[in-house]
Design a protein around this motif. Sequence first.
Motif, mmCIF file in Angstrom:
data_model
loop_
_atom_site.group_PDB
_atom_site.id
_atom_site.type_symbol
_atom_site.label_atom_id
_atom_site.label_comp_id
_atom_site.label_asym_id
_atom_site.label_seq_id
_atom_site.Cartn_x
_atom_site.Cartn_y
_atom_site.Cartn_z
ATOM 1 N N VAL A 167 0.867 -1.186 0.000
ATOM 2 C CA VAL A 167 0.000 0.000 0.000
ATOM 3 C C VAL A 167 0.899 1.229 0.000
ATOM 4 N N GLU A 168 0.696 2.127 -0.965
ATOM 5 C CA GLU A 168 1.549 3.305 -1.074
ATOM 6 C C GLU A 168 0.699 4.556 -1.245
ATOM 7 N N ASN A 169 0.859 5.498 -0.308
ATOM 8 C CA ASN A 169 0.269 6.842 -0.403
ATOM 9 C C ASN A 169 -1.238 6.806 -0.676
ATOM 10 N N VAL A 170 -1.927 5.964 0.062
ATOM 11 C CA VAL A 170 -3.377 5.795 -0.143
ATOM 12 C C VAL A 170 -4.151 6.773 0.741
ATOM 13 N N SER A 171 -5.050 7.503 0.135
ATOM 14 C CA SER A 171 -5.990 8.364 0.851
ATOM 15 C C SER A 171 -7.403 7.959 0.441
ATOM 16 N N TYR A 172 -8.341 8.171 1.370
ATOM 17 C CA TYR A 172 -9.724 7.813 1.070
ATOM 18 C C TYR A 172 -10.652 8.786 1.772
ATOM 19 N N VAL A 173 -11.642 9.267 1.018
ATOM 20 C CA VAL A 173 -12.590 10.247 1.537
ATOM 21 C C VAL A 173 -14.007 9.727 1.344
ATOM 22 N N TYR A 174 -14.793 9.756 2.423
ATOM 23 C CA TYR A 174 -16.225 9.463 2.325
ATOM 24 C C TYR A 174 -16.950 10.772 2.003
ATOM 25 N N ARG A 175 -17.656 10.777 0.893
ATOM 26 C CA ARG A 175 -18.330 11.989 0.448
ATOM 27 C C ARG A 175 -19.845 11.839 0.593
ATOM 28 N N THR A 176 -20.463 12.851 1.183
ATOM 29 C CA THR A 176 -21.917 12.895 1.310
ATOM 30 C C THR A 176 -22.405 14.227 0.763
ATOM 31 N N ASP A 177 -23.710 14.396 0.722
ATOM 32 C CA ASP A 177 -24.270 15.666 0.249
ATOM 33 C C ASP A 177 -23.946 16.811 1.203
ATOM 34 N N VAL A 178 -23.665 16.464 2.452
ATOM 35 C CA VAL A 178 -23.438 17.487 3.473
ATOM 36 C C VAL A 178 -21.963 17.832 3.617
ATOM 37 N N SER A 179 -21.099 16.812 3.627
ATOM 38 C CA SER A 179 -19.677 17.077 3.886
ATOM 39 C C SER A 179 -18.821 15.915 3.393
ATOM 40 N N ASP A 180 -17.522 16.160 3.393
ATOM 41 C CA ASP A 180 -16.538 15.130 3.083
ATOM 42 C C ASP A 180 -15.777 14.784 4.363
ATOM 43 N N ARG A 181 -15.497 13.497 4.555
ATOM 44 C CA ARG A 181 -14.724 13.083 5.730
ATOM 45 C C ARG A 181 -13.579 12.183 5.273
ATOM 46 N N GLN A 182 -12.351 12.654 5.522
ATOM 47 C CA GLN A 182 -11.184 11.878 5.116
ATOM 48 C C GLN A 182 -10.870 10.848 6.202
ATOM 49 N N GLY B 140 -8.715 -5.817 0.373
ATOM 50 C CA GLY B 140 -9.490 -6.972 -0.070
ATOM 51 C C GLY B 140 -10.262 -6.752 -1.354
ATOM 52 N N ALA B 141 -10.051 -5.619 -2.009
ATOM 53 C CA ALA B 141 -10.733 -5.305 -3.273
ATOM 54 C C ALA B 141 -12.245 -5.285 -3.110
ATOM 55 N N LEU B 142 -12.703 -4.958 -1.887
ATOM 56 C CA LEU B 142 -14.133 -4.864 -1.641
ATOM 57 C C LEU B 142 -14.675 -3.464 -1.918
ATOM 58 N N ARG B 143 -13.774 -2.520 -2.108
ATOM 59 C CA ARG B 143 -14.169 -1.180 -2.537
ATOM 60 C C ARG B 143 -13.065 -0.614 -3.428
ATOM 61 N N ALA B 144 -13.420 0.353 -4.249
ATOM 62 C CA ALA B 144 -12.476 0.908 -5.219
ATOM 63 C C ALA B 144 -11.509 1.870 -4.543
ATOM 64 N N VAL B 145 -10.242 1.814 -4.959
ATOM 65 C CA VAL B 145 -9.216 2.719 -4.456
ATOM 66 C C VAL B 145 -9.394 4.086 -5.107
ATOM 67 N N GLN B 146 -9.366 5.154 -4.299
ATOM 68 C CA GLN B 146 -9.530 6.506 -4.835
ATOM 69 C C GLN B 146 -8.206 7.120 -5.276
ATOM 70 N N SER B 147 -7.163 6.954 -4.453
ATOM 71 C CA SER B 147 -5.858 7.526 -4.804
ATOM 72 C C SER B 147 -4.757 6.709 -4.156
ATOM 73 N N GLY B 148 -3.571 6.763 -4.762
ATOM 74 C CA GLY B 148 -2.463 5.956 -4.276
ATOM 75 C C GLY B 148 -2.439 4.612 -4.978
ATOM 76 N N SER B 149 -1.640 3.706 -4.455
ATOM 77 C CA SER B 149 -1.476 2.381 -5.061
ATOM 78 C C SER B 149 -1.732 1.296 -4.023
ATOM 79 N N VAL B 150 -2.541 0.293 -4.414
ATOM 80 C CA VAL B 150 -2.756 -0.895 -3.586
ATOM 81 C C VAL B 150 -2.492 -2.105 -4.471
ATOM 82 N N GLN B 151 -1.385 -2.783 -4.203
ATOM 83 C CA GLN B 151 -1.039 -3.985 -4.954
ATOM 84 C C GLN B 151 -1.267 -5.198 -4.055
ATOM 85 N N VAL B 152 -2.106 -6.107 -4.499
ATOM 86 C CA VAL B 152 -2.461 -7.296 -3.728
ATOM 87 C C VAL B 152 -2.143 -8.528 -4.559
ATOM 88 N N LEU B 153 -1.263 -9.362 -4.034
ATOM 89 C CA LEU B 153 -0.862 -10.596 -4.721
ATOM 90 C C LEU B 153 -0.424 -10.316 -6.153
#
Length: 367
Positions: free
Chosen positions: A11-26, A59-72
């Motif tokens: 996992v390298e330089n991965v960031s993830y933000v949950y976005r809603t109509d009201v706000s974003d939460r990193q 686990g590839a259960l959600r899409a990566v937004q930014s950075g790199s995730v290499q699994v197997l």
Amino acid sequence: MSAEAPVPVVVENVSYVYRTDVSDRQVLDDVSMQIAPGEIVILTGPSGSGKTTLITLIGALRAVQSGSVQVLGREILNAGERDRCRVRQQVGYIFQHHNLLDSLTVAQNVMMSLQLSQQKLSRKEQRQRVIEVLERVGLGEHVDKHPRALSGGQNQRAGIARALVTHPRLILADEPTASLDKESGRNVVDLIQELCREQGTSVALVTHDNRILDVADNIMHLEDGKIQTVSEAMATHSSRMLKLLNKHDPGAAQYLSAFALALTRVAMADSGIDDAERTMIRTVLNDSSKLSPGEVDLVMELALSQLRCRQQDGDGGSAVFSADQAQHFLDSLYAVAAADGEVSPEERVEIQNIARELGFPVDSGRL
């Protein structure tokens, strides 16, 4: 590392933000980590710190937004659903709740995982492998029972069997002991460790349970979306607890610190501390303070850590620190002493006392 055996997780330089109509939460902020072949990594941290988000990205259960995730050996960033599905077929998942289907027997629940993996096995071979893994987790007598007929610990063992039946190279476990009592939780984690060691499987395990941290080869602490080392996390939490104690009852804090150190020094005087002595120290500290058992344990460990840093005197014991560490230690002490413009005689004496206690060479040139 050969091309045939890539690092299971990078996992390298991965960031993830949950976005809603009201706000974003990193929830993840520039996170980097690796899991080596056969390594058991435990992820700790408070609720909402991003542990489950990180493990679902791996686990590839959600899409990566930014950075790199290499699994197997596969890159998850920008991967399509088909490629993420291929990754999921090579990963074993263990959840907080076993998620077994009550309409199926234990064996059928485990076999479903094998069928979804699309491994080319005959029906007979599938059944044989399912029975083998169920026997391995102690459920050989419950193969054809339904989950409702088993205890919570037994169902969690079935969940482990379901994750391991495909012989995955990577196991992802999210709070596998959260719904279990102390003994069942310990048994489950010991089983994960034992079976994964046998198969050479890597493990990423999310937990709030400090009682199981000893199974880890590496512990990573997530807080505010960032990875901390164990020492950084412990220093932060220890500092907060001690400051809080000092704020509410400074007299008691000072007394308790000295008291714990004195009790521990006596127990360690014969070059060791056994369980009976530990229990007695805990009892005395509990009786002398209003701290919780966990806080008493922390005070004890802080006292023990001070004593462990001291060289054994006159019995052939070797120094705890290397020569380079000793030199860096002393140079740093002198730097702090000189920060106000000069090193006073009192500061020199104190530095020499510290050096003798820790078994460092006394530098006569600096006296």
